[in-house]
Design a protein around this motif. Structure first.
Motif, mmCIF file in Angstrom:
data_model
loop_
_atom_site.group_PDB
_atom_site.id
_atom_site.type_symbol
_atom_site.label_atom_id
_atom_site.label_comp_id
_atom_site.label_asym_id
_atom_site.label_seq_id
_atom_site.Cartn_x
_atom_site.Cartn_y
_atom_site.Cartn_z
ATOM 1 N N SER A 168 -27.104 -15.515 -80.346
ATOM 2 C CA SER A 168 -26.835 -16.561 -79.343
ATOM 3 C C SER A 168 -25.340 -16.643 -79.350
ATOM 4 O O SER A 168 -24.768 -17.026 -80.380
ATOM 5 N N LEU A 169 -24.606 -16.524 -78.081
ATOM 6 C CA LEU A 169 -23.233 -16.920 -78.125
ATOM 7 C C LEU A 169 -22.990 -17.860 -76.891
ATOM 8 O O LEU A 169 -23.864 -17.746 -75.982
ATOM 9 N N TYR A 170 -21.878 -18.815 -77.151
ATOM 10 C CA TYR A 170 -21.853 -19.950 -75.880
ATOM 11 C C TYR A 170 -20.399 -19.593 -75.301
ATOM 12 O O TYR A 170 -19.572 -19.501 -76.294
ATOM 13 N N TYR A 171 -20.383 -19.543 -74.123
ATOM 14 C CA TYR A 171 -19.133 -19.539 -73.548
ATOM 15 C C TYR A 171 -18.942 -20.637 -72.524
ATOM 16 O O TYR A 171 -19.740 -20.846 -71.647
ATOM 17 N N PRO A 172 -17.817 -21.329 -73.075
ATOM 18 C CA PRO A 172 -17.874 -22.222 -71.860
ATOM 19 C C PRO A 172 -17.336 -21.966 -70.476
ATOM 20 O O PRO A 172 -16.868 -20.834 -70.155
ATOM 21 N N LEU A 173 -17.721 -22.660 -69.491
ATOM 22 C CA LEU A 173 -17.667 -22.249 -67.962
ATOM 23 C C LEU A 173 -15.951 -21.982 -67.727
ATOM 24 O O LEU A 173 -15.872 -21.123 -66.984
ATOM 25 N N SER A 174 -15.167 -22.731 -68.384
ATOM 26 C CA SER A 174 -13.872 -22.512 -68.115
ATOM 27 C C SER A 174 -13.287 -21.318 -68.852
ATOM 28 O O SER A 174 -12.630 -20.312 -68.035
ATOM 29 N N SER A 175 -13.987 -20.799 -69.727
ATOM 30 C CA SER A 175 -13.730 -19.247 -70.217
ATOM 31 C C SER A 175 -14.188 -18.349 -69.416
ATOM 32 O O SER A 175 -13.572 -17.269 -69.210
ATOM 33 N N LEU A 176 -15.526 -18.494 -68.937
ATOM 34 C CA LEU A 176 -15.939 -17.437 -67.952
ATOM 35 C C LEU A 176 -15.293 -17.395 -66.799
ATOM 36 O O LEU A 176 -15.005 -16.341 -66.109
ATOM 37 N N ASN A 177 -14.873 -18.527 -66.216
ATOM 38 C CA ASN A 177 -13.855 -18.656 -65.157
ATOM 39 C C ASN A 177 -12.454 -17.779 -65.218
ATOM 40 O O ASN A 177 -12.282 -16.998 -64.364
ATOM 41 N N HIS A 178 -12.292 -17.998 -66.622
ATOM 42 C CA HIS A 178 -10.998 -17.346 -66.702
ATOM 43 C C HIS A 178 -11.124 -15.710 -66.870
ATOM 44 O O HIS A 178 -10.279 -14.869 -66.238
ATOM 45 N N PHE A 179 -12.193 -15.182 -67.271
ATOM 46 C CA PHE A 179 -12.551 -13.778 -67.283
ATOM 47 C C PHE A 179 -12.485 -13.168 -65.937
ATOM 48 O O PHE A 179 -12.110 -12.277 -65.633
#
Length: 72
Positions: free
Chosen positions: A29-40
Motif C-alpha cells: 500500500s502506498l500513500y500519496y498526499p493530494l498535493s503530490s497527486l495534484n503536482h503530478f
C-alpha cells in the motif's frame, strides 16, 4: 489522461523498497498526499476530482503491476 509521472514515481518507490527490504511477492500500500497527486497532474483538484482523474489508472497500469486499487 497522462499517468507517466505517477507511474515513474510508483516504480521509484517500489525499487527503493526492494533495495531496502529485499524482494517479496506481496501486496503493498502506498500513500500519496493530494498535493503530490495534484503536482503530478498539474492541477488543483479536491479528493473527488482526483478520484475522477485516477478512475482509469488501474486498467492503465494493470499489465505492469497487476491488480491496482485506488482509494482515499
Amino acid at each position: 489522461m497522462n499517468y507517466n509521472r505517477l507511474e515513474t514515481s510508483l516504480i521509484d518507490v517500489i525499487k527503493e523498497e526492494q533495495a531496502k527490504l529485499g524482494y517479496m511477492k506481496e501486496k503493498i500500500s502506498l500513500y500519496y498526499p493530494l498535493s503530490s497527486l495534484n503536482h503530478f497532474f498539474g492541477n488543483e483538484t479536491d479528493a473527488a476530482g482526483m478520484m475522477e482523474i485516477l478512475k482509469d489508472f488501474p486498467s492503465y497500469i494493470e499489465e505492469k503491476f497487476g491488480e491496482v486499487a485506488v482509494s482515499h
